[in-house]
Design a protein around this motif. Structure first.
Motif, short mmCIF file in Angstrom:
data_model
loop_
_atom_site.label_atom_id
_atom_site.label_comp_id
_atom_site.label_asym_id
_atom_site.label_seq_id
_atom_site.Cartn_x
_atom_site.Cartn_y
_atom_site.Cartn_z
N ARG A 180 10.91 -0.97 8.76
CA ARG A 180 9.91 -1.64 9.59
C ARG A 180 9.51 -3.00 8.98
NH1 ARG A 180 6.80 2.65 10.15
NH2 ARG A 180 5.33 2.08 8.52
N SER A 181 9.35 -3.02 7.64
CA SER A 181 8.78 -4.22 7.01
C SER A 181 9.85 -5.23 6.59
CB SER A 181 7.95 -3.81 5.80
OG SER A 181 8.73 -3.08 4.89
N ASP A 203 0.84 -1.21 0.00
CA ASP A 203 0.00 0.00 0.00
C ASP A 203 0.87 1.25 0.00
OD1 ASP A 203 -2.22 -1.55 -0.01
OD2 ASP A 203 -2.71 -1.31 2.12
N THR A 204 1.96 1.20 0.78
CA THR A 204 2.86 2.36 0.83
C THR A 204 3.52 2.59 -0.53
OG1 THR A 204 3.32 1.85 3.13
CG2 THR A 204 4.83 3.39 2.06
N ARG A 234 10.22 8.88 2.30
CA ARG A 234 8.98 8.21 2.69
C ARG A 234 9.18 6.70 2.87
NH1 ARG A 234 3.82 10.31 0.57
NH2 ARG A 234 3.83 12.51 1.10
N LEU A 235 10.03 6.14 2.01
CA LEU A 235 10.16 4.68 2.01
C LEU A 235 11.12 4.16 3.08
CD1 LEU A 235 10.20 4.06 -1.85
CD2 LEU A 235 8.48 3.23 -0.24
N TYR A 244 14.13 0.93 -4.44
CA TYR A 244 12.66 1.08 -4.43
C TYR A 244 12.27 2.48 -4.92
CZ TYR A 244 11.49 -3.21 -1.84
OH TYR A 244 11.29 -4.52 -1.45
N ALA A 245 12.97 3.49 -4.42
CA ALA A 245 12.63 4.88 -4.78
C ALA A 245 12.82 5.12 -6.28
CB ALA A 245 13.50 5.85 -3.97
N ALA A 246 13.80 4.45 -6.88
CA ALA A 246 14.05 4.63 -8.32
C ALA A 246 13.03 3.86 -9.14
CB ALA A 246 15.46 4.16 -8.66
#
Lengths: 285, 211
Positions: free
Chosen positions: B70-71, B43-44, B63-64, B109-111
């Motif tokens: 955490r995950s 979802d994030t 944000r990530l 992930y951000a890219a």
């Protein structure tokens, strides 16, 4: 009489070559790691990368800019469809009669209702595309995959999969059209279109890989194993990764590492995060 | 006689249904918290993609970072990626590696999840696997067309579940990283690996990886 002798000689040579090839595959399949030809493969990988950077990538860029997305999608469907008899032949060679009949239906439907395969009308009707080729067929027959190969202008492959290159030509509808003025430009477009479609995957490699050669090799081999297993998750291999590793191999160069020490389970601090056990024992139940 | 057989079958069916009724919630309770971690993470990702363009790389990264920490059990994944070499590193080297690995994981992930074009995650199924881990199976699709199967392996860590491996279309991220990292250490040594990870983060943050 002479014809009969020639026929027998050709059949004998064919059998010897075939037997030799299978024995070679079998031998390669048991010869240690997956990449015994790494030195040669790395050279071809560098060659392919340079060719792509200098020729294919700019051509694909122009093609993507010139051809609208729906046109490219239809061309992709068309090229996929003319090559689809390869899947059908391999369905039957693997003894998958039901899948073979479904794939014949898919091919006929897309070739007719789908206007020579320009539109994929079969998938929405439940006739999904399958991935089968000579390499997967040989795998199903129990032939080992042999060493990893990087072929010039082709890319990642394995020895077991090399017959696919030939079989793919003879099972392609374009091979039987017999009009080079039409089929040659179409084949060129097929290559350019395939390269354009691969842009996202190649970008993924560039974003993720710190060693592109190793990344490409391992991703290719893992994905082929996945296809060989009909798209089932290789759970055993995944679980294997979670087990404690064996000793490291001897380095090819002196490696500046610390002396071997007992392996602590709690040792790492992530910046901004409290010290926690890396992985405490799994609670009972 | 026929009535007795019918009754027996009916009783058998009821017993099976009762057993399933008992086991299904228990099974869901076993894997449910792990599934929730995956759902929250996905979802994030979708939420970040939807505002990805306006956030820019730095915004998406910011944000990530907490969500990934955490995950994902980044420290444990980092340890596994080095295979047999982890045990030969000093504490300082391990810390430096985990730090660089964490940054690279988030930067990747951000890219990759930089813009939204109708992507959605579907088909969440789960099962318990070896060592008490949980496998959560999902698909990612763009406008209803499936792009890839993405499976998450989660392990219990400090009382909660964390992702320890991601398998996309049968290709294990952990296996790919281990193959690359150990190959670099074997050929060039640990400092070269660390430099490669840091260089990759810079490359991703500057957007110099072109398609």
């Amino acid at each position: 009489m002479a014809d009969d002798a020639r026929y027998r000689a050709r059949r004998f040579v064919g059998r010897v070559v075939g037997l030799g090839w299978f024995l070679f595959l079998g031998g390669c399949a048991t010869s240690g790691g997956p990449d015994p030809l790494a030195a040669m493969n790395r050279r071809f990988y560098a060659f392919n990368s340079a060719t792509d950077r200098l020729i294919m990538s700019p051509v694909a860029h122009v093609y993507k800019a010139a051809a609208p997305k729906p046109l490219r999608a239809s061309l992709t469907n068309f090229f996929h469809n003319v090559a689809y008899p390869n899947v059908i032949v391999n369905d039957f060679l693997q003894g998958r009669l039901g899948q073979g009949m479904d794939d014949i239906g898919r091919f006929v439907l897309n070739s007719t209702v789908g206007v020579f395969g320009l539109f994929d009308v079969a998938t929405p009707l439940g006739l999904k595309a399958h991935v089968e080729d000579a390499g997967l067929t040989l795998g199903r027959w129990g032939v080992g995959r042999g060493p990893y190969l990087v072929l010039p202008f082709v890319g990642p492959d394995t020895l077991r999969n090399t017959p696919s290159l030939v079989m793919g030509v003879f099972t392609n509808v374009l091979y039987y059209v017999g009009a080079p003025a039409l089929t040659v430009p179409l084949t060129v477009f097929d290559v350019i279109n395939a390269r354009a479609n691969a842009s996202a995957s190649l970008r993924y490699v560039r974003e993720n890989a710190v060693d592109k050669y190793v990344f490409t090799r391992d991703a290719y081999l893992q994905h082929r194993d996945y296809l060989q297993d009909d798209g089932h998750l290789p759970l055993k291999a995944v679980e294997q990764l979670m087990l404690p590793p064996g000793p490291p191999p001897a380095p090819s160069h002196p490696v500046p590492l610390a002396p071997v020490a007992p392996r602590p389970r709690v040792a790492v601090t992530i910046p901004g995060r409290p010290v926690v056990p890396i992985r405490p024992p799994v609670p009972a139940g | 006689m026929a009535g007795q057989v019918t009754m027996r079958r009916w009783a058998g069916a009821m017993a099976a249904a009762w057993l399933l009724g008992l086991t299904a919630p228990a099974y869901a309770a076993q894997t449910g918290p792990a599934v929730a971690v995956v759902r929250q993470f996905q979802d994030t990702l979708i939420a970040v993609m939807k505002v990805g363009k306006s956030l820019g790389f730095e915004g998406r990264y910011g944000r990530l970072m907490p969500v990934v920490r955490r995950s994902h059990n980044v420290a444990y994944i980092a340890e596994l990626t080095l295979g047999p070499y982890w045990g030969r590193l000093t504490v300082a080297q391990r810390q430096a590696f985990v730090h660089a690995f964490t940054e690279l994981t988030v930067a990747t992930y951000a890219a990759q999840f930089r813009r939204y074009s109708g992507q959605a995650f579907h088909r969440i199924a789960s099962e318990k696997v070896a060592q008490g881990d949980v496998l959560v199976e999902t698909d990612i699709a763009t406008r209803g067309r499936k792009d890839a199967t993405i499976d998450y392996l989660l392990a219990p860590t400090g009382g909660h579940w964390q992702i320890v491996n991601i398998v996309a279309n049968g290709v294990s991220d952990l296996a790919l990283k281990r193959a690359q990292y150990t190959a670099i250490i074997h050929r060039k040594g640990f400092p070269a690996l660390l430099a490669a990870l840091r260089g990759k983060v810079v490359q991703l943050s500057h957007g110099t990886v072109k398609g």
